[in-house]
Design a protein around this motif. Structure first.
Motif, short mmCIF file in Angstrom:
data_model
loop_
_atom_site.label_atom_id
_atom_site.label_comp_id
_atom_site.label_asym_id
_atom_site.label_seq_id
_atom_site.Cartn_x
_atom_site.Cartn_y
_atom_site.Cartn_z
N ASP A 236 -3.83 -5.21 10.95
CA ASP A 236 -3.66 -4.01 10.07
C ASP A 236 -3.97 -2.70 11.09
O ASP A 236 -4.80 -2.02 11.38
N ASP B 65 -6.81 -8.91 9.21
CA ASP B 65 -6.90 -9.14 8.09
C ASP B 65 -6.23 -10.34 7.57
O ASP B 65 -5.18 -10.63 7.91
N ASN C 249 0.18 4.16 0.76
CA ASN C 249 -0.29 5.05 1.97
C ASN C 249 0.91 4.49 3.35
O ASN C 249 0.99 5.53 3.95
N THR D 242 -2.09 7.63 13.76
CA THR D 242 -2.28 6.64 12.63
C THR D 242 -1.14 6.63 11.64
O THR D 242 -0.84 5.53 11.35
N ARG E 277 2.66 -1.08 11.02
CA ARG E 277 2.20 -2.25 9.86
C ARG E 277 3.47 -2.34 8.84
O ARG E 277 3.33 -3.50 8.34
N SER F 199 -2.68 0.13 10.30
CA SER F 199 -2.86 1.40 9.55
C SER F 199 -4.37 1.86 9.54
O SER F 199 -4.54 2.89 8.99
N LYS F 200 -5.21 0.95 10.06
CA LYS F 200 -6.53 1.46 10.04
C LYS F 200 -7.28 1.48 11.37
O LYS F 200 -6.73 0.87 12.33
N ILE F 201 -8.21 2.42 11.55
CA ILE F 201 -8.84 2.68 12.95
C ILE F 201 -9.33 1.61 13.38
O ILE F 201 -10.15 0.71 12.55
N SER G 183 0.82 3.08 11.46
CA SER G 183 1.02 2.46 9.79
C SER G 183 2.36 2.28 9.67
O SER G 183 2.48 1.34 8.98
N ASP H 41 0.90 -1.07 -0.13
CA ASP H 41 -0.11 0.03 0.19
C ASP H 41 0.71 1.23 0.07
O ASP H 41 1.66 1.34 0.76
#
Length: 383
Positions: free
Chosen positions: A355, A364, A299, A330, A337, A357-359, A334, A297
């Motif tokens: 994960d 996953d 991001n 965040t 991650r 990187s996500k709230i 991330s 990703d």
């Protein structure tokens, strides 16, 4: 005790004790029985003074248990002295912290049936109570069993107050490196920096015992773990992959993980710079290639750049509006991650991961086939 790094070493003889205090340190007290030359004791103390680091300021310890437990050794020990002067000589008490004590006998040749057992002095939280066939309680309660490379059997069992790891091999002596990387893999998977307080390795012609100090305070630190540990199958798959990767390749990933684990206890803001630096140290180059060729990703790399730049240039994450603080936190998670993803890539690991990187930190399933590395890849775990 015999002074190191000296052609004419100071030798300290006497009776003594080694006890473990409430913090987990092994404390030596040795009572010198016969007088020592004062000038030689002063010279030994001088090797430790004024910030000087010298092997001559330390000793090798060799001790015999009065209960008939054999000879125990410690290869490096720095002491403090409480001495009583008597003319040109002195007597007194030599004290020090002992990192580990070893006792061994026999010949550690490679081809002999062997077993290993190590004790971790707290209960490690793992997906226990599932057998190899998926049925509950198919073997003793709170136990995990699996076989590595068809010949090395591993059992992890949790008791009240401690966890035991047992390894058996019918064909060869279990290597110290194998034990080391197994423990590293469990540490990364659980977020706990696991150490043995006691361990033994037994072969047909070899026996080795080790008693170690233990950081009980540090053992409470938990780095957000890499895996969702709800699945025994994926936990075992991770250990199998990490052991294979580590036995085939020299790498420094766990060294970075260990430092990150220690810094995390100070808070995510303080840990931000070490985390960003360790990602940089692990991959060296090729983050853009990870995005463009292997499906990472984009991001995650942007988040790493944000955290790395702000941390390195002294920006204060705390003095922000809530929205900006959320962005910073965040971004830091991330990076965590991404730090784990660099290891998963090399292992070609498939399984449930978290994960960050996500709230909400959702779980996953990571398919290794989506992130297949080619032999021509420019990224590598640095050696």
């Amino acid at each position: 005790m015999t002074q190191l790094g000296s052609s004419n070493p100071l030798v300290i003889n006497g009776v003594g004790t080694i006890t473990q205090d409430e913090l987990g340190s092994l404390q030596l007290k040795l009572f010198q029985q016969s007088p020592l030359e004062l000038r030689r004791v002063f010279a030994y103390q001088g090797e430790k003074s004024g910030g000087k680091f010298s092997f001559a300021g330390a000793c090798r310890l060799e001790a015999t248990s009065y209960e008939g437990g054999g000879t125990w050794t410690c290869g490096y020990l720095r002491t403090s002295e409480n001495i009583r002067l008597d003319g040109d000589t002195c007597t007194g008490v030599f004290s020090g912290e002992v990192a580990r004590l070893d006792s061994s006998h026999g010949t550690p040749s490679g081809f002999q049936k062997s077993s290993f057992e190590g004790i971790i002095p707290f209960e490690v939280d793992l997906p226990f109570n599932l057998g190899a066939d998926g049925k509950r309680n198919s073997y003793p309660e709170r136990m995990i069993k699996f076989t590595f490379n068809k010949k090395t059997n591993i059992e992890i069992q949790r008791f009240d107050g401690h966890t035991a790891i047992r390894i058996t091999n019918k064909f060869e002596l279990i290597s110290d490196r194998f034990v080391e990387v197994l423990l590293q893999g469990i540490s990364i998977a659980t977020g706990r920096n696991l150490k043995f307080i006691w361990r033994q390795k037994i072969g047909e012609h070899f026996h080795h015992n080790v008693v170690s100090d233990f950081d009980f305070e540090g053992s409470r630190i938990v780095l957000p773990p890499s895996l969702n540990l709800r699945s025994l199958l994926h936990f075992i798959s991770f250990l199998d992959g990490y052991i294979k990767f580590s036995l085939r390749n020299e790498h420094n990933y766990f060294s970075f993980w260990e430092k990150l684990h220690a810094s995390w206890a100070t808070g995510v803001v303080v840990a931000a710079l070490p985390l960003a630096v360790y990602i940089e140290g692990t991959v060296m180059n090729g983050l853009r290639a990870l995005v463009e060729q292997y499906g990472i990703d984009r991001n995650l790399v942007v988040s790493w750049q944000f955290v790395r730049n702000r941390s390195a240039h002294g920006h204060d994450f705390n003095r922000e509006r809530i929205s900006k603080t959320q962005k910073a936190v965040t971004a830091i998670f991330s990076c965590l991650r991404l730090f784990y993803e660099l290891l998963f890539l090399k292992m070609e690991f498939s399984g449930y991961v978290i994960d960050y990187s996500k709230i909400g930190f959702p779980s996953d399933f990571r398919y290794a086939s989506r992130f297949k590395l080619k032999t021509s890849a420019v990224i590598k775990l640095s050696k």
